[in-house]
Motif scaffolding. Structure first.
Motif, PDB file in Angstrom:
ATOM      1  N   GLY A 187      -0.373   4.254   0.932  1.00 11.35           N
ATOM      2  CA  GLY A 187      -0.954   4.947   1.854  1.00 11.35           C
ATOM      3  C   GLY A 187       0.011   4.527   3.228  1.00 11.35           C
ATOM      4  N   SER A 218       7.021   7.640  -4.046  1.00 12.97           N
ATOM      5  CA  SER A 218       6.869   7.186  -2.444  1.00 12.97           C
ATOM      6  C   SER A 218       7.593   6.171  -1.342  1.00 12.97           C
ATOM      7  CB  SER A 218       5.449   6.141  -2.581  1.00 12.97           C
ATOM      8  OG  SER A 218       5.190   5.340  -3.531  1.00 12.97           O
ATOM      9  N   GLY A 221     -11.336  10.629  -4.766  1.00  7.80           N
ATOM     10  CA  GLY A 221     -10.442  11.863  -5.101  1.00  7.80           C
ATOM     11  C   GLY A 221      -9.776  11.953  -6.937  1.00  7.80           C
ATOM     12  N   GLY A 222      -8.881  13.316  -6.902  1.00  7.17           N
ATOM     13  CA  GLY A 222      -8.555  13.363  -8.030  1.00  7.17           C
ATOM     14  C   GLY A 222      -9.474  13.831  -9.055  1.00  7.17           C
ATOM     15  N   SER A 251       0.943  -1.206  -0.172  1.00  6.58           N
ATOM     16  CA  SER A 251       0.056  -0.153  -0.158  1.00  6.58           C
ATOM     17  C   SER A 251       0.570   0.805   0.359  1.00  6.58           C
ATOM     18  CB  SER A 251      -0.560   0.023   1.449  1.00  6.58           C
ATOM     19  OG  SER A 251      -1.793   1.127   1.365  1.00  6.58           O
ATOM     20  N   THR A 288      -8.392  16.760  -5.868  1.00 11.24           N
ATOM     21  CA  THR A 288      -7.604  16.493  -4.826  1.00 11.24           C
ATOM     22  C   THR A 288      -6.729  15.455  -5.415  1.00 11.24           C
ATOM     23  OG1 THR A 288      -8.890  17.591  -3.130  1.00 11.24           O
ATOM     24  CG2 THR A 288      -6.753  16.584  -2.443  1.00 11.24           C
ATOM     25  N   VAL A 289      -5.733  15.177  -5.284  1.00  9.88           N
ATOM     26  CA  VAL A 289      -4.894  14.223  -6.461  1.00  9.88           C
ATOM     27  C   VAL A 289      -3.991  13.971  -4.772  1.00  9.88           C
ATOM     28  CG1 VAL A 289      -2.768  13.442  -6.724  1.00  9.88           C
ATOM     29  CG2 VAL A 289      -4.263  15.427  -8.429  1.00  9.88           C
ATOM     30  N   ARG A 290      -4.299  13.030  -4.781  1.00 10.17           N
ATOM     31  CA  ARG A 290      -3.700  11.620  -3.262  1.00 10.17           C
ATOM     32  C   ARG A 290      -2.192  11.780  -3.508  1.00 10.17           C
ATOM     33  NH1 ARG A 290      -4.731   5.680  -2.067  1.00 10.17           N
ATOM     34  NH2 ARG A 290      -2.947   4.995  -4.101  1.00 10.17           N
ATOM     35  N   ALA A 291      -1.540  12.281  -2.387  1.00 11.47           N
ATOM     36  CA  ALA A 291      -0.356  11.784  -2.414  1.00 11.47           C
ATOM     37  C   ALA A 291       0.598  10.502  -2.602  1.00 11.47           C
ATOM     38  CB  ALA A 291       0.510  12.436  -0.986  1.00 11.47           C
ATOM     39  N   GLN A 338      -8.206  -0.984  -2.034  1.00 16.75           N
ATOM     40  CA  GLN A 338      -8.231  -0.383  -2.857  1.00 16.75           C
ATOM     41  C   GLN A 338      -9.412   0.745  -3.237  1.00 16.75           C
ATOM     42  OE1 GLN A 338      -5.345  -2.098  -5.427  1.00 16.75           O
ATOM     43  NE2 GLN A 338      -3.443  -2.216  -3.727  1.00 16.75           N
ATOM     44  N   ASP A 388       0.920   9.815  -5.634  1.00 14.37           N
ATOM     45  CA  ASP A 388       0.165   9.248  -6.762  1.00 14.37           C
ATOM     46  C   ASP A 388       0.174   9.443  -7.962  1.00 14.37           C
ATOM     47  OD1 ASP A 388      -2.202   7.033  -7.077  1.00 14.37           O
ATOM     48  OD2 ASP A 388      -3.714   8.461  -6.612  1.00 14.37           O
ATOM     49  N   ASP A 397     -13.400   0.368  -1.797  1.00 17.14           N
ATOM     50  CA  ASP A 397     -14.053   1.104  -1.525  1.00 17.14           C
ATOM     51  C   ASP A 397     -15.510   1.099  -2.220  1.00 17.14           C
ATOM     52  OD1 ASP A 397     -14.121   3.994  -0.525  1.00 17.14           O
ATOM     53  OD2 ASP A 397     -13.307   4.742  -1.671  1.00 17.14           O
TER      54      ASP A 397
END
Length: 308
Positions: A81, A141, A200-201, A79, A265-268, A181, A270, A185
């Motif tokens: 995250g 990441s 998001g995104g 993951s 909003t883009v996830r860190a 994931q 990603d 979700d």
């Protein structure tokens, strides 16, 4: 063949155990998590050792099974995250476990073939279009960095000690039994009765979606590929599908009037696009069987079935 799978209790691992057992191999596993006796027999696992991948446990497993001819190394962080929240834990799961496995192979089973599951996250966010195996690796990441270090360790042991390894960089693997994931979700929220989903995104983010049932056929097949001491392959189909299209496929399969919108909003950690250049894989040759439209519909059916 005597085959070991590290991380055999994971999402991909359980599917792979079943495929290899059905092919007639003796399959043994090591990693984290309890597997009771009926479940072990159901998935086709001859022996399960719940513990760290270290010399003591590997020697114990060898005493029970004999030395392996092939090891599928699936253990490691899973993951982005979680790697951001707990980078040291992710390092230990991915890098330290690989180093201990390679050192055990060097000393105890140098002729054993190693198939290593890496990730497209090693490529990072600066690629547009299909990404070849020769493309620059610039992960963004801790998860991607640790997978790349794992690959470099394999290269070091291949160059210095002749360990034979195939590294397969997996892209967006999904399918029955995946309980995390995006797909999980979406189904969770739909199962709670939500009829407007905010994601998001932008929705235009592109991924190379591969069904786990195809992925394990590929991984099992790679054990029969001969060649150089180290080989790196993309484990992707080369077909880009946007997150917006995936959401549409999920909601269509679910049924009803469901709206989907994106926050922007883009996830860190990603990347915008992760799509394989699949030419090396096609030349071997390997063919993907399950189109994403079919696979997503089957995932929704699986979710509804297990939720009853």
């Amino acid at each position: 063949m005597i085959i070991w799978i590290t991380g055999a209790n994971g999402f991909i691992g359980r599917h792979l155990v079943r495929v290899l057992a059905d092919q007639g191999h003796a399959v043994y596993g090591i990693g984290h998590g309890a597997i009771n006796e009926p479940e072990r027999q159901r998935i086709g696992l001859g022996e399960w050792l719940n513990g760290e991948i270290d010399a003591t446990n590997l020697n114990t497993l060898a005493g029970r099974s004999g030395l392996p001819s092939t090891i599928f190394h699936l253990a490691g962080g899973s993951s982005v995250g979680l790697s951001i929240a707990q980078p040291l834990e992710d390092f230990s799961r991915t890098v330290s476990s690989t180093a201990r496995l390679l050192e055990w192979l060097r000393a105890s089973a140098p002729e054993c073939r190693l198939i290593v599951a890496s990730s497209a996250a090693v490529y990072g966010a600066h690629h547009a279009g299909a990404i070849s195996e020769e493309a620059e690796t610039r992960p963004m990441s801790p998860y991607g960095h640790h997978k790349l270090i794992m690959e470099q360790l394999c290269r070091s042991y291949a160059d210095s000690f002749g360990i034979r390894a195939i590294i397969v960089r997996l892209f967006s693997v999904y399918g029955p039994s995946l309980r995390k994931q995006l797909l999980w979700d979406l189904c969770l929220r739909l199962g709670r009765g939500q009829r407007e989903l905010v994601l998001g995104g932008t929705g235009n983010e592109a991924r190379d979606w591969t069904d786990v049932r195809d992925v394990v056929q590929l991984v099992a097949w790679l054990a029969r590929v001969d060649g150089e001491s180290l080989k790196v392959l993309n484990g992707g189909s080369g077909i880009a599908t946007s997150v917006a299209e995936i959401a549409r496929l999920v909601t269509n399969a679910w049924g009803g009037n469901i709206a989907v919108r994106f926050s922007g909003t883009v996830r860190a950690g990603d990347p915008f696009s992760l799509v394989a250049d699949a030419r090396q894989l096609a030349a071997l040759p390997f063919n993907w069987r399950i189109p994403v439209q079919e696979g997503i519909a089957q995932y929704v059916s699986w979710y509804k079935g297990q939720a009853r």
